[in-house]
Scaffold this motif. Structure first.
Motif, PDB file in Angstrom:
ATOM      1  N   THR A 254      14.618  -7.925 -11.664  1.00  0.00           N
ATOM      2  CA  THR A 254      13.699  -7.113 -12.248  1.00  0.00           C
ATOM      3  C   THR A 254      12.179  -6.828 -11.596  1.00  0.00           C
ATOM      4  O   THR A 254      11.645  -6.085 -11.552  1.00  0.00           O
ATOM      5  CB  THR A 254      13.699  -7.516 -13.733  1.00  0.00           C
ATOM      6  N   VAL A 255      11.631  -8.227 -11.243  1.00  0.00           N
ATOM      7  CA  VAL A 255      10.262  -8.159 -10.720  1.00  0.00           C
ATOM      8  C   VAL A 255      10.082  -7.476  -9.391  1.00  0.00           C
ATOM      9  O   VAL A 255       9.111  -6.671  -9.208  1.00  0.00           O
ATOM     10  CB  VAL A 255       9.808  -9.686 -10.793  1.00  0.00           C
ATOM     11  N   ASN A 256      11.196  -7.452  -8.665  1.00  0.00           N
ATOM     12  CA  ASN A 256      11.472  -6.934  -7.436  1.00  0.00           C
ATOM     13  C   ASN A 256      11.475  -5.284  -7.515  1.00  0.00           C
ATOM     14  O   ASN A 256      10.794  -4.271  -6.711  1.00  0.00           O
ATOM     15  CB  ASN A 256      12.454  -7.079  -6.723  1.00  0.00           C
ATOM     16  N   LEU A 257      12.363  -4.736  -8.594  1.00  0.00           N
ATOM     17  CA  LEU A 257      12.565  -3.480  -8.863  1.00  0.00           C
ATOM     18  C   LEU A 257      11.251  -2.896  -9.435  1.00  0.00           C
ATOM     19  O   LEU A 257      10.962  -1.782  -9.205  1.00  0.00           O
ATOM     20  CB  LEU A 257      13.602  -3.308  -9.667  1.00  0.00           C
ATOM     21  N   LEU A 258      10.536  -3.334 -10.276  1.00  0.00           N
ATOM     22  CA  LEU A 258       9.347  -2.824 -10.965  1.00  0.00           C
ATOM     23  C   LEU A 258       8.306  -2.846  -9.936  1.00  0.00           C
ATOM     24  O   LEU A 258       7.566  -1.846  -9.776  1.00  0.00           O
ATOM     25  CB  LEU A 258       8.994  -3.929 -11.791  1.00  0.00           C
ATOM     26  N   ARG A 259       8.046  -3.689  -8.976  1.00  0.00           N
ATOM     27  CA  ARG A 259       7.219  -3.718  -7.757  1.00  0.00           C
ATOM     28  C   ARG A 259       7.601  -2.728  -6.786  1.00  0.00           C
ATOM     29  O   ARG A 259       6.674  -1.856  -6.657  1.00  0.00           O
ATOM     30  CB  ARG A 259       7.110  -5.173  -7.121  1.00  0.00           C
ATOM     31  N   LEU A 260       8.840  -2.484  -6.521  1.00  0.00           N
ATOM     32  CA  LEU A 260       9.109  -1.323  -5.581  1.00  0.00           C
ATOM     33  C   LEU A 260       8.839  -0.149  -6.040  1.00  0.00           C
ATOM     34  O   LEU A 260       8.331   0.997  -5.324  1.00  0.00           O
ATOM     35  CB  LEU A 260      10.681  -1.764  -5.077  1.00  0.00           C
ATOM     36  N   LEU A 261       9.248   0.082  -7.359  1.00  0.00           N
ATOM     37  CA  LEU A 261       9.340   1.531  -7.752  1.00  0.00           C
ATOM     38  C   LEU A 261       7.612   1.855  -7.949  1.00  0.00           C
ATOM     39  O   LEU A 261       7.211   2.943  -7.834  1.00  0.00           O
ATOM     40  CB  LEU A 261       9.759   1.780  -9.155  1.00  0.00           C
ATOM     41  N   SER A 262       6.734   0.872  -8.512  1.00  0.00           N
ATOM     42  CA  SER A 262       5.361   1.075  -8.633  1.00  0.00           C
ATOM     43  C   SER A 262       4.598   1.323  -7.292  1.00  0.00           C
ATOM     44  O   SER A 262       3.936   2.191  -7.157  1.00  0.00           O
ATOM     45  CB  SER A 262       4.877  -0.161  -9.294  1.00  0.00           C
ATOM     46  N   ASP A 263       5.028   0.362  -6.281  1.00  0.00           N
ATOM     47  CA  ASP A 263       4.379   0.792  -4.868  1.00  0.00           C
ATOM     48  C   ASP A 263       4.827   2.138  -4.491  1.00  0.00           C
ATOM     49  O   ASP A 263       3.974   2.647  -3.599  1.00  0.00           O
ATOM     50  CB  ASP A 263       4.542  -0.387  -3.924  1.00  0.00           C
ATOM     51  N   SER A 264       6.139   2.363  -4.415  1.00  0.00           N
ATOM     52  CA  SER A 264       6.493   3.649  -3.947  1.00  0.00           C
ATOM     53  C   SER A 264       5.918   4.896  -4.591  1.00  0.00           C
ATOM     54  O   SER A 264       5.793   5.926  -3.835  1.00  0.00           O
ATOM     55  CB  SER A 264       8.163   3.849  -4.291  1.00  0.00           C
ATOM     56  N   ALA A 265       5.686   4.834  -5.836  1.00  0.00           N
ATOM     57  CA  ALA A 265       4.955   5.731  -6.717  1.00  0.00           C
ATOM     58  C   ALA A 265       3.618   5.936  -6.211  1.00  0.00           C
ATOM     59  O   ALA A 265       3.119   7.042  -6.055  1.00  0.00           O
ATOM     60  CB  ALA A 265       5.051   5.546  -8.269  1.00  0.00           C
ATOM     61  N   ALA A 266       2.867   4.803  -6.106  1.00  0.00           N
ATOM     62  CA  ALA A 266       1.514   4.942  -5.702  1.00  0.00           C
ATOM     63  C   ALA A 266       1.630   5.431  -4.314  1.00  0.00           C
ATOM     64  O   ALA A 266       0.807   6.558  -4.045  1.00  0.00           O
ATOM     65  CB  ALA A 266       1.079   3.593  -5.710  1.00  0.00           C
ATOM     66  N   LEU A 267       2.524   5.150  -3.334  1.00  0.00           N
ATOM     67  CA  LEU A 267       2.622   5.754  -2.204  1.00  0.00           C
ATOM     68  C   LEU A 267       2.820   7.431  -2.144  1.00  0.00           C
ATOM     69  O   LEU A 267       2.387   8.271  -1.394  1.00  0.00           O
ATOM     70  CB  LEU A 267       3.523   4.898  -0.979  1.00  0.00           C
TER      71      LEU A 267
END
Length: 303
Positions: A254-267
């Motif tokens: 879960t923590v990785n999914l949230l981090r990846l989606l958030s970072d991808s959205a910021a990018l």
């Protein structure tokens, strides 16, 4: 037609702000619930309201680091956080939910001291174990405790066999003397701790939070998270390839999914893409995708 119909109301209200404001919003602490989270909090609620009896049911909440155990417990605690001004008997602050962390190398005295400090009891390391036990039982009754949560329960495995059994006996005596249910929280190694004692293994019902796998729960989780990302274009997240890439990169944690989606959205905001794509998942720097060894919460937390 609503241009931003793909967004939740909270994201829709800020989607026309500047890039920096939208990125700042992404990295705030948002409440994201999912099936396993809801089940765990409902079970904690059930134990909290369980009628007092001689043999109280207990729970072992386990799973890999990062699946959301701590966030589920924290969300549950917020439901029963007493008013700062509330008191019992005119002078004692209530503690309906008591949470403590198992010491790194637990002994009976360290365990008792840590739990007493969790209820702000005036204790010192010079006090006798028998006095600490009596004080703890008395205080838990006085402050109206309904449930005790012991995090990092797997730390018991680092004790000697003798010390481990003493702490286990202390935990059994505590729930027997107070009729308060206890929730042990930890990795899968915590189950080994419970198995050391027949009474504990029968009383502590195991509940396991697992990484996401392909299926309805993952689909609903992704839709909820992405709807809270203030991107101006709809993201095509429903393809089999997108979800496979996501799970391959994160292990379903879960923590990785949230981090990846958030970072991808910021990018996506920085580059002007304004949506998540299969390729955008691979553009996030590799170090950000590593499985965390510590419980460091991601921008979009799982409640």
């Amino acid at each position: 037609m609503d241009t931003y119909s793909h967004l939740a109301n909270s994201a829709r209200s800020i989607v026309d702000l500047t890039n920096s404001e939208r990125i700042s919003y992404i990295y705030r602490d948002h409440l994201i619930k999912f099936d396993q989270f809801n089940y765990v909090t409902s079970e904690l609620d059930r134990l909290f309201h369980y009628p007092r009896q001689i043999r109280m049911p207990c729970m072992l909440l386990m799973g890999p680091t990062g699946v959301g155990k701590t966030k589920a417990v924290s969300a549950f605690m917020r439901r029963y956080r007493p008013d700062a001004q509330s008191q019992i008997g005119g002078f004692i602050n209530p503690h309906p939910v008591v949470i403590m962390q198992m010491p790194a190398e637990p002994t009976q005295q360290e365990f008792l001291l840590k739990m007493l400090r969790a209820v702000n009891a005036p204790v010192t390391s010079a006090m006798k174990v028998s006095d600490l036990e009596r004080m703890l039982v008395s205080i838990l009754r006085d402050v109206g405790t309904r449930i005790i949560i012991i995090d990092e329960f797997h730390n018991l495995n680092s004790s000697t066999a003798r010390q481990r059994q003493i702490v286990i006996n202390t935990i059994k005596n505590l729930t027997n003397d107070t009729s308060i249910p206890i929730v042990a929280v930890g990795t899968s190694a915590a189950q080994l701790t419970i198995k050391y004692d027949d009474q504990m293994s029968h009383r502590f019902r195991p509940v396991e939070m697992q990484p996401f796998k392909p299926g309805k729960s993952l689909d609903e989780f992704l839709r909820t998270v992405v709807a809270h990302l203030p991107l101006r274009q709809r993201s095509n997240i429903d393809t089999r390839e997108f979800k496979k890439r996501l799970l391959d990169l994160t292990g379903g944690i879960t923590v990785n999914l949230l981090r990846l989606l958030s970072d991808s959205a910021a990018l996506a905001i920085q580059t002007g893409a304004e949506s998540l794509t299969l390729d955008s998942l691979s553009l996030v720097p590799a170090p950000l995708l590593s499985i965390p060894r510590q419980r460091k919460e991601p921008p979009f937390t799982s409640a």
